[in-house]
Design a protein around this motif. Structure first.
Motif, PDB file in Angstrom:
ATOM      1  N   PRO A 131      42.175  53.010  46.755  1.00 32.81           N
ATOM      2  CA  PRO A 131      43.552  53.472  46.589  1.00 32.81           C
ATOM      3  C   PRO A 131      44.527  52.298  46.483  1.00 32.81           C
ATOM      4  O   PRO A 131      44.200  51.166  46.834  1.00 32.81           O
ATOM      5  CB  PRO A 131      43.800  54.271  47.878  1.00 32.81           C
ATOM      6  CG  PRO A 131      42.855  53.672  48.881  1.00 32.81           C
ATOM      7  CD  PRO A 131      41.636  53.292  48.094  1.00 32.81           C
ATOM      8  N   GLY A 132      45.704  52.590  45.966  1.00 31.97           N
ATOM      9  CA  GLY A 132      46.716  51.544  45.838  1.00 31.97           C
ATOM     10  C   GLY A 132      46.741  50.957  44.443  1.00 31.97           C
ATOM     11  O   GLY A 132      45.943  51.316  43.576  1.00 31.97           O
ATOM     12  N   PRO A 133      47.657  50.038  44.197  1.00 31.33           N
ATOM     13  CA  PRO A 133      47.803  49.454  42.860  1.00 31.33           C
ATOM     14  C   PRO A 133      46.617  48.593  42.448  1.00 31.33           C
ATOM     15  O   PRO A 133      45.952  47.979  43.285  1.00 31.33           O
ATOM     16  CB  PRO A 133      49.079  48.610  42.976  1.00 31.33           C
ATOM     17  CG  PRO A 133      49.209  48.312  44.437  1.00 31.33           C
ATOM     18  CD  PRO A 133      48.660  49.509  45.148  1.00 31.33           C
ATOM     19  N   ILE A 134      46.344  48.574  41.162  1.00 33.61           N
ATOM     20  CA  ILE A 134      45.315  47.722  40.575  1.00 33.61           C
ATOM     21  C   ILE A 134      46.005  46.494  39.990  1.00 33.61           C
ATOM     22  O   ILE A 134      47.058  46.601  39.362  1.00 33.61           O
ATOM     23  CB  ILE A 134      44.548  48.474  39.472  1.00 33.61           C
ATOM     24  CG1 ILE A 134      43.783  49.655  40.079  1.00 33.61           C
ATOM     25  CG2 ILE A 134      43.603  47.541  38.720  1.00 33.61           C
ATOM     26  CD1 ILE A 134      43.237  50.611  39.046  1.00 33.61           C
ATOM     27  N   THR A 135      45.435  45.330  40.197  1.00 33.58           N
ATOM     28  CA  THR A 135      45.990  44.088  39.644  1.00 33.58           C
ATOM     29  C   THR A 135      45.272  43.753  38.345  1.00 33.58           C
ATOM     30  O   THR A 135      44.046  43.695  38.307  1.00 33.58           O
ATOM     31  CB  THR A 135      45.821  42.924  40.632  1.00 33.58           C
ATOM     32  OG1 THR A 135      46.560  43.206  41.825  1.00 33.58           O
ATOM     33  CG2 THR A 135      46.347  41.622  40.019  1.00 33.58           C
ATOM     34  N   SER A 153      39.693  46.848  42.207  1.00 32.81           N
ATOM     35  CA  SER A 153      41.130  46.651  42.454  1.00 32.81           C
ATOM     36  C   SER A 153      41.690  45.498  41.636  1.00 32.81           C
ATOM     37  O   SER A 153      42.905  45.347  41.544  1.00 32.81           O
ATOM     38  CB  SER A 153      41.373  46.389  43.943  1.00 32.81           C
ATOM     39  OG  SER A 153      40.705  45.202  44.369  1.00 32.81           O
ATOM     40  N   THR A 154      40.821  44.677  41.047  1.00 32.21           N
ATOM     41  CA  THR A 154      41.258  43.565  40.196  1.00 32.21           C
ATOM     42  C   THR A 154      40.508  43.610  38.878  1.00 32.21           C
ATOM     43  O   THR A 154      39.276  43.701  38.856  1.00 32.21           O
ATOM     44  CB  THR A 154      40.997  42.204  40.870  1.00 32.21           C
ATOM     45  OG1 THR A 154      41.730  42.129  42.087  1.00 32.21           O
ATOM     46  CG2 THR A 154      41.439  41.074  39.957  1.00 32.21           C
ATOM     47  N   ILE A 155      41.257  43.578  37.786  1.00 30.65           N
ATOM     48  CA  ILE A 155      40.678  43.518  36.450  1.00 30.65           C
ATOM     49  C   ILE A 155      41.371  42.396  35.692  1.00 30.65           C
ATOM     50  O   ILE A 155      42.348  41.821  36.174  1.00 30.65           O
ATOM     51  CB  ILE A 155      40.816  44.865  35.700  1.00 30.65           C
ATOM     52  CG1 ILE A 155      42.303  45.236  35.527  1.00 30.65           C
ATOM     53  CG2 ILE A 155      40.079  45.954  36.443  1.00 30.65           C
ATOM     54  CD1 ILE A 155      42.512  46.543  34.775  1.00 30.65           C
ATOM     55  N   MET A 156      40.870  42.056  34.508  1.00 33.87           N
ATOM     56  CA  MET A 156      41.447  40.946  33.754  1.00 33.87           C
ATOM     57  C   MET A 156      41.493  41.261  32.276  1.00 33.87           C
ATOM     58  O   MET A 156      40.594  41.915  31.739  1.00 33.87           O
ATOM     59  CB  MET A 156      40.628  39.669  33.968  1.00 33.87           C
ATOM     60  CG  MET A 156      41.230  38.431  33.303  1.00 33.87           C
ATOM     61  SD  MET A 156      40.146  36.981  33.386  1.00 33.87           S
ATOM     62  CE  MET A 156      39.253  37.145  31.838  1.00 33.87           C
ATOM     63  N   LEU A 157      42.549  40.797  31.617  1.00 29.29           N
ATOM     64  CA  LEU A 157      42.622  40.871  30.170  1.00 29.29           C
ATOM     65  C   LEU A 157      41.720  39.784  29.602  1.00 29.29           C
ATOM     66  O   LEU A 157      42.019  38.600  29.699  1.00 29.29           O
ATOM     67  CB  LEU A 157      44.058  40.669  29.678  1.00 29.29           C
ATOM     68  CG  LEU A 157      44.216  40.821  28.159  1.00 29.29           C
ATOM     69  CD1 LEU A 157      44.263  42.297  27.779  1.00 29.29           C
ATOM     70  CD2 LEU A 157      45.468  40.113  27.663  1.00 29.29           C
ATOM     71  N   ALA A 158      40.599  40.185  29.024  1.00 31.21           N
ATOM     72  CA  ALA A 158      39.670  39.241  28.412  1.00 31.21           C
ATOM     73  C   ALA A 158      40.074  39.022  26.963  1.00 31.21           C
ATOM     74  O   ALA A 158      40.577  39.936  26.297  1.00 31.21           O
ATOM     75  CB  ALA A 158      38.248  39.790  28.484  1.00 31.21           C
ATOM     76  N   THR A 159      39.852  37.809  26.459  1.00 32.23           N
ATOM     77  CA  THR A 159      40.213  37.468  25.085  1.00 32.23           C
ATOM     78  C   THR A 159      39.099  36.658  24.441  1.00 32.23           C
ATOM     79  O   THR A 159      38.140  36.256  25.101  1.00 32.23           O
ATOM     80  CB  THR A 159      41.516  36.639  25.043  1.00 32.23           C
ATOM     81  OG1 THR A 159      41.252  35.339  25.608  1.00 32.23           O
ATOM     82  CG2 THR A 159      42.637  37.317  25.832  1.00 32.23           C
ATOM     83  N   VAL A 160      39.261  36.389  23.157  1.00 27.57           N
ATOM     84  CA  VAL A 160      38.306  35.541  22.454  1.00 27.57           C
ATOM     85  C   VAL A 160      38.292  34.138  23.046  1.00 27.57           C
ATOM     86  O   VAL A 160      37.295  33.420  22.928  1.00 27.57           O
ATOM     87  CB  VAL A 160      38.633  35.501  20.946  1.00 27.57           C
ATOM     88  CG1 VAL A 160      39.945  34.800  20.686  1.00 27.57           C
ATOM     89  CG2 VAL A 160      37.506  34.837  20.158  1.00 27.57           C
ATOM     90  N   ALA A 161      39.368  33.754  23.727  1.00 29.20           N
ATOM     91  CA  ALA A 161      39.397  32.444  24.391  1.00 29.20           C
ATOM     92  C   ALA A 161      38.588  32.472  25.680  1.00 29.20           C
ATOM     93  O   ALA A 161      37.699  31.646  25.889  1.00 29.20           O
ATOM     94  CB  ALA A 161      40.842  32.026  24.683  1.00 29.20           C
TER      95      ALA A 161
END
Length: 326
Positions: free
Chosen positions: A32-36, A91-99
């Motif tokens: 529960p709670g916000p995801i970063t 609770s933590t995810i990331m924007l993955a890129t070609v870099a």
């Protein structure tokens, strides 16, 4: 009577165990709670724009808020390192890129993370070709004019990027090679400050994505797009093939990952929320308007197969360009 009591007690014990197991089964896939959502680039750049758009609509699907945490620097590696060390519970995810999951493995001699082993897949968001942009006050109104000026005065013209190892850096290095020109690279701490200097005329050109707002507002002039076909958002802007630089294509994709060890149930729930967001006609149109190419939502394993397949291709692009992190 004793036998009956014995079976009753055993039955009660069994039911109690089932009840306890049921509590485990009923636990939510996400805490529960916000995801970063960590973004390895400063606010205001193309990666940040993609992250904020998708986070808003994923949050609606999940019923949980998603907070953007910009950790810019080192070609996105600061944010990538932070994600690899984060709690693996969804609770933590990331924007993955070609870099982060392609170029940096070839650009940097050593990384503090493994782009495959230290992460778990969520899904693909979108893909965008680079656009060559010049200030509105620039004397160059075509790619040919810019190339002619660069050849007449080697080393005088320059291009900006979001930092060493960024997709803009690699795009510029590949353009130099394919066009046969000598132009200087000016790395910034993120795309946003590079764009600020471009609009001010302190940089000659930038090859980037997500700049449609600057184009529509008349602050920047697009000269060409690095795709095989013209962009729906820029139907009057030629491709580099049409402009005389054959074979210059870029594919700046964006996706979502989580720390390795994140439960499969959490990955699946996040993937479903991402798919729900991408299937909204309004979201697809917003990506088109930003100069992106919407994609059909991918399943978790399908996205990871894509990431692993494109990594050696990205490394080959780095090798051909001769680019290297300073």
């Amino acid at each position: 009577m004793a036998t009956s009591i014995f079976f009753s007690r055993r039955r009660i014990a069994a039911l109690s165990l089932l009840a306890l197991a049921g509590v485990g089964w009923a636990q939510p896939a996400l805490p529960p709670g916000p995801i970063t959502m960590i973004v390895g680039w400063p606010a205001g750049g193309p990666s940040d724009n993609v992250a904020r758009l998708i986070a808003t609509h994923m949050a609606e699907a999940l019923g949980q808020s998603i907070v953007i945490d910009n950790k810019g620097g080192a070609g996105g590696n600061i944010g990538t390192d932070a994600t690899a060390r984060a709690r693996a519970d969804g609770s933590t995810i990331m924007l993955a890129t070609v870099a982060s999951h392609g170029l940096n493995s070839a650009l940097y001699d050593k990384l503090n993370h493994d782009p495959i082993k230290d992460f778990a897949p969520i899904g693909m968001i979108t893909t965008s070709p680079s656009v060559m942009l010049v200030p509105m006050g620039s004397p160059y109104r075509s790619v040919r004019e810019l190339i002619e000026a660069a050849r007449a005065q080697p080393g005088k013209l320059n291009y900006g990027s979001g930092g060493v190892g960024s997709s803009q850096h690699l795009a510029g290095a590949n353009f130099k090679k394919l066009a046969g020109v000598d132009v200087a690279h000016i790395p910034y701490k993120g795309t946003a400050p590079a764009m600020t200097d471009l609009m001010a005329g302190r940089v000659d050109f930038v090859l980037t994505t997500g700049a449609m707002s600057f184009i529509r507002s008349g602050k920047l002039r697009p000269l060409a797009v690095a795709s095989r076909e013209r962009l729906p958002a820029l139907p009057d802007v030629p491709t580099f093939d049409e402009a005389g630089v054959k074979g210059f294509y870029t594919d700046s994709w964006y996706g979502l990952v989580a720390p390795a060890g994140t439960p499969r149930s959490a990955l699946e729930k996040l993937n479903a929320a991402l798919a729900a967001a991408l299937n909204k006609p309004a979201v697809r149109q917003q990506f088109i308007d930003q100069g992106s190419l919407p994609v059909t939502p991918m399943k978790v394993d399908e996205f990871w197969a894509f990431v692993q397949k494109q990594m050696p291709l990205a490394a080959e692009q780095v090798r051909i360009s001769g680019a290297k992190a300073e």
